[in-house]
Design a protein around this motif. Structure first.
Motif, PDB file in Angstrom:
ATOM      1  N   ASP A  30       0.663  -1.130  -0.048  1.00 18.98           N
ATOM      2  CA  ASP A  30      -0.174   0.045  -0.079  1.00 18.98           C
ATOM      3  C   ASP A  30       0.818   1.242  -0.079  1.00 18.98           C
ATOM      4  N   ASN A  31       1.951   1.257   0.752  1.00 18.62           N
ATOM      5  CA  ASN A  31       2.706   2.423   0.696  1.00 18.62           C
ATOM      6  C   ASN A  31       3.433   2.649  -0.338  1.00 18.62           C
ATOM      7  N   LEU A  32       3.800   1.649  -1.072  1.00 17.59           N
ATOM      8  CA  LEU A  32       4.525   1.577  -2.522  1.00 17.59           C
ATOM      9  C   LEU A  32       3.430   2.130  -3.259  1.00 17.59           C
ATOM     10  N   ARG A  37       5.190  -2.935  -9.281  1.00 17.18           N
ATOM     11  CA  ARG A  37       4.125  -3.784  -8.662  1.00 17.18           C
ATOM     12  C   ARG A  37       4.268  -5.287  -8.882  1.00 17.18           C
ATOM     13  N   GLU A  38       4.583  -5.626 -10.080  1.00 15.34           N
ATOM     14  CA  GLU A  38       4.846  -6.924 -10.409  1.00 15.34           C
ATOM     15  C   GLU A  38       6.089  -7.489  -9.893  1.00 15.34           C
ATOM     16  N   PHE A  39       6.971  -6.715  -9.849  1.00 14.49           N
ATOM     17  CA  PHE A  39       8.204  -7.353  -9.038  1.00 14.49           C
ATOM     18  C   PHE A  39       7.735  -7.427  -7.615  1.00 14.49           C
ATOM     19  N   ALA A  50      15.268  -8.224 -10.538  1.00 17.64           N
ATOM     20  CA  ALA A  50      14.124  -8.093 -11.659  1.00 17.64           C
ATOM     21  C   ALA A  50      14.638  -8.727 -13.247  1.00 17.64           C
ATOM     22  N   PRO A  51      13.737  -9.093 -13.885  1.00 13.27           N
ATOM     23  CA  PRO A  51      14.338  -9.553 -15.184  1.00 13.27           C
ATOM     24  C   PRO A  51      15.349  -8.555 -15.805  1.00 13.27           C
ATOM     25  N   LEU A 111      12.954 -13.061 -13.226  1.00 15.84           N
ATOM     26  CA  LEU A 111      12.770 -12.550 -11.700  1.00 15.84           C
ATOM     27  C   LEU A 111      13.579 -13.685 -11.164  1.00 15.84           C
ATOM     28  N   THR A 112      14.745 -13.292 -10.373  1.00 20.28           N
ATOM     29  CA  THR A 112      15.458 -14.367  -9.730  1.00 20.28           C
ATOM     30  C   THR A 112      15.551 -14.095  -8.264  1.00 20.28           C
ATOM     31  N   LEU A 113      15.280 -15.004  -7.454  1.00 16.73           N
ATOM     32  CA  LEU A 113      15.508 -15.100  -5.895  1.00 16.73           C
ATOM     33  C   LEU A 113      16.721 -15.607  -5.653  1.00 16.73           C
ATOM     34  N   CYS A 114      17.482 -15.065  -4.910  1.00 16.39           N
ATOM     35  CA  CYS A 114      18.733 -15.591  -4.295  1.00 16.39           C
ATOM     36  C   CYS A 114      19.171 -15.380  -2.782  1.00 16.39           C
TER      37      CYS A 114
END
Length: 176
Positions: free
Chosen positions: A17-19, A37-39, A107-108, A166-169
């Motif tokens: 919401d703050n974003l 938002r997608e990220f 992000a991509p 999108l890459t989570l590490c």
């Protein structure tokens, strides 16, 4: 309904919401708002892990190690230069580095490691795809990069890594 959502999710929703308020207040273009938002929506797990890390710090050292070893043993033993045959030693080691690991999201098409810069972090991909810029090798979940920070004290200039999706590490900084 709110009472059934865990506190980590409530904080994530409040941050979301703050974003949205921030993006509106600075009049970001609609296309950029959608990308942000997608990220943000895809990084709920990163937010959860940060929240849970604070909870783990409230446990005794022994219990914290047991939880960390349970949650992270599989990937630690999957990285050959971190694993060993002594089960007690690998459990202790997994627990000690797991509590120091941080979650990061890229992000991509984001540059994760710049070519020519000294790398000071080890990255273990949890989700997504990245590419080594020097050779074009694609790496995904369960693979790692940045091992030169352990093997050479970060003196080697890195070839560069970029995310494809999108890459989570999980990351471990040299100073940890």
């Amino acid at each position: 309904i709110i009472a059934s959502i865990d506190e980590a999710r409530q904080q994530f929703d409040a941050d979301s919401d703050n974003l949205n308020l921030f993006m509106a207040s600075v009049s970001l273009p609609q296309a950029l708002r959608i990308d942000i938002r997608e990220f943000f929506d895809q990084t709920l797990q990163v937010h959860r892990e940060r929240y849970y890390r604070d909870i783990l710090r409230k446990l005794s050292p022994m219990l914290r190690k047991q939880v960390a070893a349970h949650c992270h043993m599989a990937w630690v033993t999957g990285v050959p230069f971190l694993a060993c045959k002594d089960q007690e030693e690998v459990t202790e080691f997994a627990a000690s580095i797991a509590v120091r690991m941080r979650s990061e999201a890229f992000a991509p098409f984001e540059i994760i490691l710049r070519p020519g810069h000294i790398n000071r972090r080890l990255f273990i991909i949890q989700r997504g795809l990245a590419v080594r810029r020097g050779g074009g090798r694609v790496i995904g979940a369960g693979h790692w990069f940045g091992e030169e920070m352990i093997l050479t004290r970060g003196r080697v200039l890195h070839e560069g890594i970029s995310s494809i999706t999108l890459t989570l590490c999980m990351t471990l900084h040299r100073d940890d």
